[in-house]
Design an enzyme around this catalytic site. Structure first.
Site, PDB file in Angstrom:
ATOM      1  N   GLU A  62    -119.256 -67.171 -28.646  1.00 47.64           N
ATOM      2  CA  GLU A  62    -120.225 -68.159 -29.119  1.00 47.64           C
ATOM      3  C   GLU A  62    -121.494 -68.198 -28.275  1.00 47.64           C
ATOM      4  OE1 GLU A  62    -120.270 -69.900 -31.774  1.00 47.64           O
ATOM      5  OE2 GLU A  62    -118.243 -69.524 -32.520  1.00 47.64           O
ATOM      6  N   GLU A 110     -98.509 -59.699 -21.249  1.00 48.89           N
ATOM      7  CA  GLU A 110     -98.854 -60.672 -20.209  1.00 48.89           C
ATOM      8  C   GLU A 110     -97.972 -60.523 -18.972  1.00 48.89           C
ATOM      9  OE1 GLU A 110     -96.590 -64.801 -20.866  1.00 48.89           O
ATOM     10  OE2 GLU A 110     -97.941 -64.318 -22.517  1.00 48.89           O
TER      11      GLU A 110
END
EC number: 4.2.1.126
Length: 316
Positions: A96, A127
């Site tokens: 953004e 992960e």
């Protein structure tokens, strides 16, 4: 058939039940028996916790914003690193920044375990690979000038811990965001942001309150840093990139609100300024051509307010 559980190499000591984010929330022990109205009401009430958690971390958030701003002002970059929901939130916030602040896409980057494919399809197993966090940063030429925000709701994600440890090792800025107390999980970092949102209504589902609080914290870090860098005038996003109809309309309204420029004249100014609201404002307010206005901005580190202060009859 492959035994995936054996491949995980789990040990009894890997029990994570002590973590705040894994505990059972007594308010929702009968979750599956509630009416729809009661379910929605309970979720709305519980979602007050992220706001409280973020407010409690204001001192650390202030410290992080100031440190990030200093690094960005000196030519560094900001990286978000995470897996699963935590990583996706980092990618979202980073994505953004270019349309909102006209920043270079490399300035704020989201690094997700598993890469772009993991945005749509879960790659949670990655992960657990601690060295992968370091590797993903190295591939992006992460340097001592840069900032790393490692995001791990439960505070134990090896991928994130590996990235944070690497950042500290090379003297980059290492900031950690987690949702458990420090005594439950320590993270290698210089600034430790703890968003204690408590047990989730759906036990262990940290995409809920923990995710909400994390998104709030990332909003604060990126937006406040961009404000400090001069990408905002008043509360207007004067570095907005007018790349579509909505953003062009916003740019025109900013010109009208700040300098009483009508839409026809505003369009002309934006065309002449190559879409830069800051340059357009300086052109109109100070009677400058686009090149001179751009030079004035550069002389004042792209700070519109100080550039305007140099002009007579300006709006600052």
């Amino acid at each position: 058939m492959t035994n995936v559980f054996a491949d995980l190499n789990l040990h009894p000591s890997d029990n994570r039940g002590h973590l705040l984010t894994e505990k059972v929330n007594p308010k929702s022990e009968c979750l599956d028996q509630l009416t729809t109205e009661s379910l929605v009401t309970l979720f709305c009430e519980e979602d007050r916790e992220p706001q409280r958690a973020v407010a409690a971390a204001i001192p650390e958030l202030i410290q992080a914003v100031e440190a990030i701003t200093d690094r960005l002002r000196s030519g560094g970059r900001l990286f978000y690193l995470g897996a699963g929901t935590s990583g996706r939130l980092g990618v979202l916030d980073a994505a953004e920044c270019p349309p909102t602040f006209c920043s270079d896409p490399d300035l704020v980057q989201g690094v997700l375990a598993g890469g772009s494919a993991a945005l749509l399809k879960s790659s949670e197993g990655l992960e657990d690979i601690e060295q992968l966090g370091k590797k993903d940063l190295e591939e992006r030429d992460f340097s001592p000038a840069d900032c790393l925000v490692g995001i791990a709701a439960g505070g134990t994600t090896p991928y994130v811990k590996g990235g944070l440890a690497y950042a500290k090792e090379i003297n980059a800025l290492a900031i950690a965001i987690s949702c458990v107390p420090i005594e439950q999980a320590e993270l290698p970092c210089s600034i430790d942001i703890r968003l204690l949102t408590g047990p989730e209504l759906l036990t262990g589902s940290t995409r809920l309150k923990a995710g909400t609080a994390t998104k709030m914290a990332l909003n604060i870090l990126s937006t406040c840093a961009m404000v400090r860098l001069g990408k905002v005038f008043g509360n207007r996003m004067v570095d907005v990139a007018a790349t579509n109809i909505k953003l062009m309309d916003r740019a025109l309204r900013i010109l009208h609100d700040l300098a009483d420029v009508d839409r026809v004249r505003g369009t002309e100014l934006l065309q002449a300024s190559d879409g830069s609201v800051k340059v357009a404002l300086l052109m109109h307010t100070c009677g400058l051509d686009a090149e001179t206005a751009q030079k004035l901005l550069i002389e004042h580190n792209n700070q519109l307010r100080t550039a305007l202060a140099r002009c007579k009859n300006c709006i600052a």
